[in-house]
Structure formats: structure tokens, C-alpha cells
Design an enzyme around this catalytic site. Structure first.
Site, PDB file in Angstrom:
ATOM      1  N   TYR A   1      54.308-116.734  53.561  1.00 38.57           N
ATOM      2  CA  TYR A   1      55.295-116.125  52.649  1.00 38.57           C
ATOM      3  C   TYR A   1      55.922-117.179  51.724  1.00 38.57           C
ATOM      4  CZ  TYR A   1      55.269-112.250  56.094  1.00 38.57           C
ATOM      5  OH  TYR A   1      54.910-111.245  56.956  1.00 38.57           O
TER       6      TYR A   1
ATOM      7  N   HIS B   1      48.957-115.276  62.522  1.00 40.12           N
ATOM      8  CA  HIS B   1      49.180-114.229  61.521  1.00 40.12           C
ATOM      9  C   HIS B   1      48.010-113.241  61.414  1.00 40.12           C
ATOM     10  CE1 HIS B   1      51.526-113.577  57.532  1.00 40.12           C
ATOM     11  NE2 HIS B   1      51.038-112.440  57.956  1.00 40.12           N
TER      12      HIS B   1
END
Ligand SMILES: NC(=O)c1ccc[n+]([C@@H]2O[C@H](COP(=O)([O-])OP(=O)(O)OC[C@H]3O[C@@H](n4cnc5c(N)ncnc54)[C@H](OP(=O)(O)O)[C@@H]3O)[C@@H](O)[C@H]2O)c1
Length: 281
Positions: free
Chosen positions: A48, A106
Site C-alpha cells: 500500500y 499478502h
């Protein structure tokens, strides 16, 4: 706030604040707002590019580190034992902390077993309080969880009233793994949940919005939800869930709204895998 207990005894808030697609510049303001209205779990990720904003916000908040629950994720580009280990130290630096509460892989691609060894080491060294995975669908999850020493404590999956992830529940239970819901309100730009007339009608009985009903339904199932909003009043609304309980009838009615149990992203589609690996691996 309500909490769930992970398999290693760590207590985790059942509701948190997610910062996917929050720009690095905006992240500090958003997380500061989220902390000021009462969120204590923040979900970020190396991918992110906003871990620093999370770190700045919590440092300026005046909160003690132990009052917070920080979650981040190892990205595909950092897969493998050596690279994952370095990336964990980098995340710690950006988050301005000496431990992460929950660290996840992730995506289920690349050398995930190597990443896991680095995560197990970080866990044993006290750099991480709990470890888990994200986007590991049932078969992949079973294979992974079966072969690793420390079993994943969490699997973060796309989960909401339209994508209920019921089929994976018994497989997670086999390993003592708790579910965490990303996209709990349907995700960016999708209004099927927050504008649902059916959820709004249920909410009217409790004086709550469709979004609050959708989030309460998750937390009442024991699923951790991490809604994202850049608006403070929505952050506040999404947190205001703990003064009502959905009846068994309403829980059952929402269970009938399931449309795509395993999610709308096909993680096994070779085009999707190729795209992720070629662009981010
Ligand atoms: N592990 C993964 O692969 C993965 C993938 C995606 C997301 N995540 C995590 O999960 C978190 C949440 O998922 P998400 O951000 O995709 O989606 P989400 O939380 O389901 O939905 C966010 C959207 O809902 C809007 N919204 C929020 N509260 C609202 C309310 N009360 N009423 C009406 N609209 C509202 C937000 O708009 P405004 O911002 O304009 O308010 C935003 O457009 C992420 O931030 C991230 O931390 C993880």
C-alpha cells in the site's frame, strides 16, 4: 470494542481500520482520524506504500504502543526467506515500532514457504506477535497450513454479506485459524452493500445503517472486519456497532444473501497470476 483470541492467546480487536488505496500523503490524516474516533487496529501492507503514514499517525496520537494492534503484509516482491526478513525490518522502521501485532503473507504466490520461515523467526524473536496469510483459498490454504510448523493464526479473505466464505470455515477451524474480512462493505466503488435496501430495512429496526448491519453481521460471526473510509463521520459510523445485537432471524436472513461464496477474484486464473507476478513479483 470486542476482541477475539488467536490460537496463540493474542487478543485481537474484532473491528479495525484498513488503508488500502489511501495515498501516502492522506494516510497520516486518515489514521489520525481513525485513532481519534476509537479504532485501535490498523490494517496496512507493504504494497500500500503507506506504512510510514500509519507510523507517523500513531506516534503523534499519544497512544501507548500496547494500546494499538498493527497489521501489515509481506508483498510478493519480498517473497523468500532472505527478502521477507529484510522487508519485515523495513516495515518495522516505517511503522516506527519494534514489533508488529499481526504479519500476513499478502498473496499466495512466489516462495511463500521461504517467507514463512522468515516470519516464524521474527515471531520467535519477538518482532511479531502473530502470523498469518491472506488470499489463501481453501485448497492452497490446506496445503500451506499442513506443511508449516507454526500454523497461520489468521487468513484475511474477501468477505462480506454477498461473499460469505462459508466453505472455507471448517478448513480454517482445523488449524485454529481466524478469518479477517477485507472488502467488508463490498470494496471501493461498489455500493451493493452500503445501499442495500434489504440491509437498510433490517437496520431500521435497530436504528442502524446498512453498512453497520453488514459489519455487525461479520463481527457477530467472529470475523474481524477492517472497513476503510476517508471520511471521519463514516469511520465513526462503522465503529458504532457494539450497542446492538442482530437477532438470530436477522443473522439467518443475511446468510441467504450469499452470492459468490469464495469471492469475486479468481486467484487461480492464470491471467490474474501472470498479471500479478509480471507487474509486482
Ligand atoms: N488482503 C488483501 O488482499 C486486501 C484487499 C483489499 C482490501 N484489504 C484491506 O481491507 C480494507 C477494507 O477493504 P476495502 O478498502 O477494499 O473496502 P471496504 O472497506 O469494503 O469499502 C470501502 C468503500 O466503502 C466506502 N464506505 C466506507 N464506509 C461507508 C459507509 N458507512 N457508508 C457508505 N460508504 C462507506 C468507502 O468510501 P469513502 O472512503 O469515500 O468513505 C470506500 O469506497 C482495506 O482498506 C485493506 O486494509 C486487503
Amino acid at each position: 470494542m470486542e476482541y477475539i483470541r488467536l490460537s496463540n492467546g493474542v487478543e485481537m480487536p474484532v473491528l479495525g481500520y484498513g488503508v488500502f488505496l489511501v495515498s501516502p500523503e492522506e494516510c497520516e490524516r486518515c489514521v489520525s482520524d481513525a485513532l481519534s474516533v476509537g479504532y485501535r487496529l490498523i490494517d496496512t501492507a507493504q504494497a500500500y506504500a503507506n506504512e510510514e503514514g500509519v507510523g507517523n499517525a500513531w506516534r503523534k496520537s499519544g497512544l501507548k504502543r500496547e494500546e494499538l494492534f498493527l497489521v501489515t503484509k509481506v508483498w510478493i516482491a519480498n517473497a523468500g526467506e532472505e527478502k521477507a526478513a529484510k522487508s519485515i525490518d523495513e516495515s518495522l522502521r516505517k511503522l516506527q515500532t519494534d514489533y508488529i501485532d499481526l504479519l500476513l503473507i499478502h498473496q499466495a504466490y512466489g516462495d511463500v514457504f521461504g517467507s514463512w520461515r522468515a516470519m516464524e523467526k521474527a515471531y520467535r524473536d519477538g518482532k511479531v506477535r502473530a502470523i498469518g496469510v491472506s488470499n489463501f483459498q481453501s485448497g492452497r490454504f490446506f496445503d500451506f497450513a499442513h506443511y508449516v510448523d507454526v500454523k497461520p493464526m489468521v487468513n484475511q479473505l474477501q468477505c462480506n454479506t454477498l461473499i460469505q466464505q462459508t466453505a472455507i470455515e471448517p478448513i480454517l477451524a482445523e488449524f485454529g485459524t481466524r478469518m479477517m474480512a477485507w472488502g467488508p462493505l463490498g470494496g471501493q466503488g461498489v455500493e451493493g452493500i452500503v445501499k442495500s435496501e434489504e440491509l437498510a430495512a433490517i437496520g431500521a429496526k435497530y436504528g442502524k445503517s446498512a453498512a453497520q448491519v453488514a459489519l455487525r453481521w461479520l463481527t457477530q460471526r467472529g470475523v474481524v472486519a477492517i472497513p476503510k473510509s476517508t471520511h471521519k463521520e463514516r469511520m465513526q459510523q462503522n465503529l458504532d456497532l457494539f450497542d446492538f445485537t442482530l437477532s438470530d432471524d436477522d443473522m439467518a436472513r443475511i446468510a441467504t444473501m450469499n452470492q459468490h461464496d469464495t469471492g469475486t477474484v479468481n486467484f487461480g486464473d492464470p491471467q490474474f497470476v501472470k498479471y500479478l507476478i509480471e507487474n509486482y513479483g
